[in-house]
Write a protein that holds these residues in place. Structure first.
Motif: not given
Length: 582
Positions: A105, A377-378, A381, A386-387, A415, A417
């Protein structure tokens, strides 16, 4: 030169077609070289008054036959090489798309969609031109030029040497202008990416542009980008035109030399009309190849630039991979733990998570609440990887998430989002997209029923086969969210993530969805991020996040009684609702 390393295997894969195609083109060049000899023989017979009518007819037929044979060989050679180039383009395009699908991402956060699209279309076209018509023309013109020059030197070395002077000057001109045109070609491709990004953003955000009455401003911005693209192209065109004009002048200078020197030798009786005709025919053969050199250099330069730009994408590595993954773990239960988890999106930005520690029991419904930017949200993720997740800080069922294969991890999670995306396809395909290895119609209908989308579907002309447009433009905001929820449910996840997933749904419909989800999620873990606290009063546990860490946690009643951050948010929302009713 690493970019060539990607192209060679693709060329080798189709080396048979290239080899046969180049062989046919070589044979065609050989046929072309023989025609001036026939012409010389015919002129000499005519000069000596030895040519009969049959001789003229058969000479004409021979030249025509050579033309037919040469055309047939060129057709076969061109077809084989251009077909091989299309296959190289096909392989390269698929390799690029497959590689882009692996990138994380963060990479997409820093690359404009228009630039990616430009490289995936325009730059691939440039590479195809280079390995297709570029290679074909280089072989055809190169062999014809070599054969013509060799024949000219064997026939009359002194005259050929004089004609070679302007031809050598052509090479000097190309060497001088080549570097400049290479840089200009790079600039043109870069500006095309800017132009593509500008257009793509405006097409995707057309409603926003109109809502803020910014049509004229956006037209002006696009016109400015077009102007820069035009300026760069015109500068490149000026250099190309100058190069072509210089090449043409030098090529014509060689013909002038032939007529002047060859004509004088004819008057002296040392050069026959037939030899002059043959020499001139070879020289005319060189005119187009010499002119084509400029075009071929342009094609080659653009192809190299495009290949380098594509290689920049190929050299991009995904942040998340399975380097530490260990396959074959037990089925996911849903126990989630963070142990001192810290994360920042980039070095120049403050941390989004700071020493975050939490525990979410399997089968529970847990809500994450807090002000905007608190890190909710972090965290979600990072759970999806995603990271890049720091090692030893985030665990699922006691396993470090970095050791769980990505496919296995994400297969266990459904999910919805915050920034949801729907495809410009039928509604059925958008829901079934969440499944693995095919999804039955019954599963699609069940997911739509739980998400309360089924009631709206009955009013669609095409029902579940309704085309919903780009990004679901034909659906309302609530319908989009419920379609995204159905897509997550159809995969039967062990963990369901709802990131502000029902913000566009009315309160009555939201209650119905929550009631159906309560039964569906029995035994599964559910993580809910929402700003509507009334929707999470039944949560088993609530985590209140602030500045990247858990500031409070507990049940709804316990947090309200504590009179902390959560109680303040709850009170402000309650007062707002009372004011709205009044």
């Amino acid at each position: 030169m690493s970019h060539w390393g990607r192209l060679w295997p693709l060329l080798r894969r189709h080396r048979g077609a290239y080899a046969l195609g180049l062989s046919l083109i070589t044979a065609a060049a050989g046929c072309g070289i023989l025609v001036p000899r026939i012409l010389r023989h015919a002129v000499e017979r005519l000069e000596l008054h030895q040519a009969t009518r049959d001789f003229i007819v058969w000479s004409s037929v021979a030249i025509a036959l050579f033309a037919v044979v040469r055309g047939s060989l060129l057709f076969g050679g061109r077809y084989l090489i251009l077909t091989a180039a299309r296959r190289v383009e096909y392989d390269l395009r698929n390799d690029l798309f497959a590689h882009l699908e692996t990138l994380s991402a963060r990479w997409y956060d820093t690359h404009a969609t228009g630039d990616i699209t430009s490289r995936a279309i325009n730059d691939l076209e440039g590479v195809r031109m280079m390995v297709g018509i570029g290679i074909m023309s280089l072989c055809s013109t190169g062999l014809l030029s070599l054969g013509a020059l060799t024949s000219m030197f064997l026939m009359e070395p002194r005259l050929a040497a004089l004609c070679a002077i302007p031809l050598a000057a052509i090479s000097a001109v190309m060497a001088w202008t080549g570097a400049k045109m290479h840089g200009l070609s790079m600039g043109v491709q870069d500006q095309l990416s800017v132009l593509s990004s500008r257009a793509q953003e405006n097409f995707s955000g057309a409603r926003v542009v109109r809502a803020f009455a910014q049509e004229e401003n956006e037209v002006a911005r696009f016109r400015s980008a077009c102007g820069e693209y035009r300026r760069r192209n015109l500068e490149l065109a000026a250099w190309r035109s100058g190069t072509w004009a210089t090449v043409l002048i030098l090529a014509e200078a060689a013909i002038v030399i032939t007529l002047f020197v060859g004509g004088r030798w004819m008057t002296e009786g040392t050069f026959t009309k037939g030899r002059l005709a043959e020499f001139t025919a070879y020289q005319f053969m060189l005119v187009w190849p010499m002119i084509a050199i400029g075009w071929l250099i342009t094609v080659a330069q653009r192809g190299v630039v495009c290949l380098k730009r594509l290689e920049e994408f190929f050299n991009s590595k995904p942040e998340t991979d399975d380097a530490r993954a260990v396959a074959g773990g037990p089925p996911v239960e849903g126990l989630i733990e963070a142990r001192g988890l810290s994360f920042s999106y980039s070095p120049d930005r403050p941390p989004a998570l700071r020493d975050l520690s939490l525990r979410i029991e399997p089968g529970s419904k847990v809500a994450l609440v807090g002000r905007t930017g608190a890190g909710k949200s972090t965290f979600l993720n990072l759970l999806l990887r995603l990271y890049r997740v720091p090692e030893g800080m985030l665990f699922l069922d006691g396993r470090d998430v970095t050791t769980i294969p990505l496919a296995e991890l994400r297969a266990a999670i459904g999910t919805v989002p915050q920034d949801l995306f729907l495809f410009s396809d039928r509604l059925r395909e958008n829901i079934a997209f969440g499944g693995a290895n095919g999804v039955s119609d019954d599963a699609v209908l069940r997911a739509a029923e739980i998400s309360r989308l089924s009631a709206d579907v009955e009013r669609f002309p095409g029902k579940y086969d309704q085309l919903i447009g780009e990004r679901g433009v034909k659906l309302s905001g609530g319908q989009k969210q419920r379609a995204a929820l159905a897509r997550a449910l159809v995969r039967e996840p062990r963990i369901l993530i709802l990131d502000d997933a029902l913000s566009s749904v009315d309160a009555h419909t939201e209650r119905e969805i929550q009631d159906r989800l309560r039964e569906y999620m029995r035994g599964r873990t559910c993580l809910v991020v929402t700003h509507r606290l009334a929707a999470i009063t039944d949560a088993d546990h609530i985590l209140v996040m602030d500045e990247g860490r858990v500031a409070e946690e507990g049940t709804h009643a316990g947090l309200v009684a504590r009179r902390g951050i959560y109680a303040g948010l709850w009170e402000s929302q309650r007062l707002a609702e009372e004011l709205y009713r009044s």
